[in-house]
Design a protein around this motif. Sequence first.
Motif, short mmCIF file in Angstrom:
data_model
loop_
_atom_site.label_atom_id
_atom_site.label_comp_id
_atom_site.label_asym_id
_atom_site.label_seq_id
_atom_site.Cartn_x
_atom_site.Cartn_y
_atom_site.Cartn_z
N LEU A 15 0.97 -2.23 0.86
CA LEU A 15 0.10 -2.79 -0.18
C LEU A 15 -1.34 -2.50 0.20
O LEU A 15 -1.77 -2.83 1.30
CB LEU A 15 0.32 -4.30 -0.32
N TYR A 16 -2.05 -1.83 -0.67
CA TYR A 16 -3.45 -1.51 -0.43
C TYR A 16 -4.22 -1.68 -1.72
O TYR A 16 -3.88 -1.08 -2.74
CB TYR A 16 -3.59 -0.07 0.09
N SER A 17 -5.24 -2.49 -1.70
CA SER A 17 -6.10 -2.70 -2.85
C SER A 17 -5.28 -3.00 -4.11
O SER A 17 -5.47 -2.39 -5.16
CB SER A 17 -7.00 -1.48 -3.06
N PHE A 21 2.48 1.46 -2.33
CA PHE A 21 2.94 2.83 -2.14
C PHE A 21 3.89 2.82 -0.96
O PHE A 21 3.93 1.89 -0.17
CB PHE A 21 1.76 3.79 -1.90
N SER A 22 4.70 3.84 -0.88
CA SER A 22 5.65 3.90 0.23
C SER A 22 5.37 5.10 1.10
O SER A 22 4.85 6.12 0.64
CB SER A 22 7.09 3.94 -0.29
N VAL A 23 5.72 4.97 2.35
CA VAL A 23 5.60 6.04 3.34
C VAL A 23 6.99 6.24 3.93
O VAL A 23 7.63 5.27 4.34
CB VAL A 23 4.60 5.66 4.46
N THR A 24 7.45 7.46 3.93
CA THR A 24 8.75 7.76 4.51
C THR A 24 8.55 8.63 5.73
O THR A 24 7.89 9.66 5.67
CB THR A 24 9.66 8.48 3.50
N ASP A 25 9.10 8.18 6.83
CA ASP A 25 8.97 8.88 8.11
C ASP A 25 10.36 9.36 8.52
O ASP A 25 11.32 8.61 8.42
CB ASP A 25 8.41 7.90 9.15
#
Length: 83
Positions: A15-17, A21-25
């Motif tokens: 969660l930003y501002s 969004f998601s980050v997949t590593d």
Amino acid sequence: MKRLPNNIKNSILCLYSNQTFSVTDYYLSKATYEQALTKAGLTNVRFLFPTVSAEGQEKLGQEFWQDLLDYPPLIMIEGVRKS
């Protein structure tokens, strides 16, 4: 901290501002990288892992650095491509 088994992905929802969004590593094994780089024409593939200077070990102690050394957040990969 634990290493993920070969070729497993890890997704994180952020969660930003007020927007998410998601980050997949993905964890890929050394063998997977070596195979891909060799297939791309590179030779002499070397993996360069973080190290701690003698000054850093003396100042903060081995225990402070151990997780970084055991589970490096990044590595450098070096290879040579014939012209």
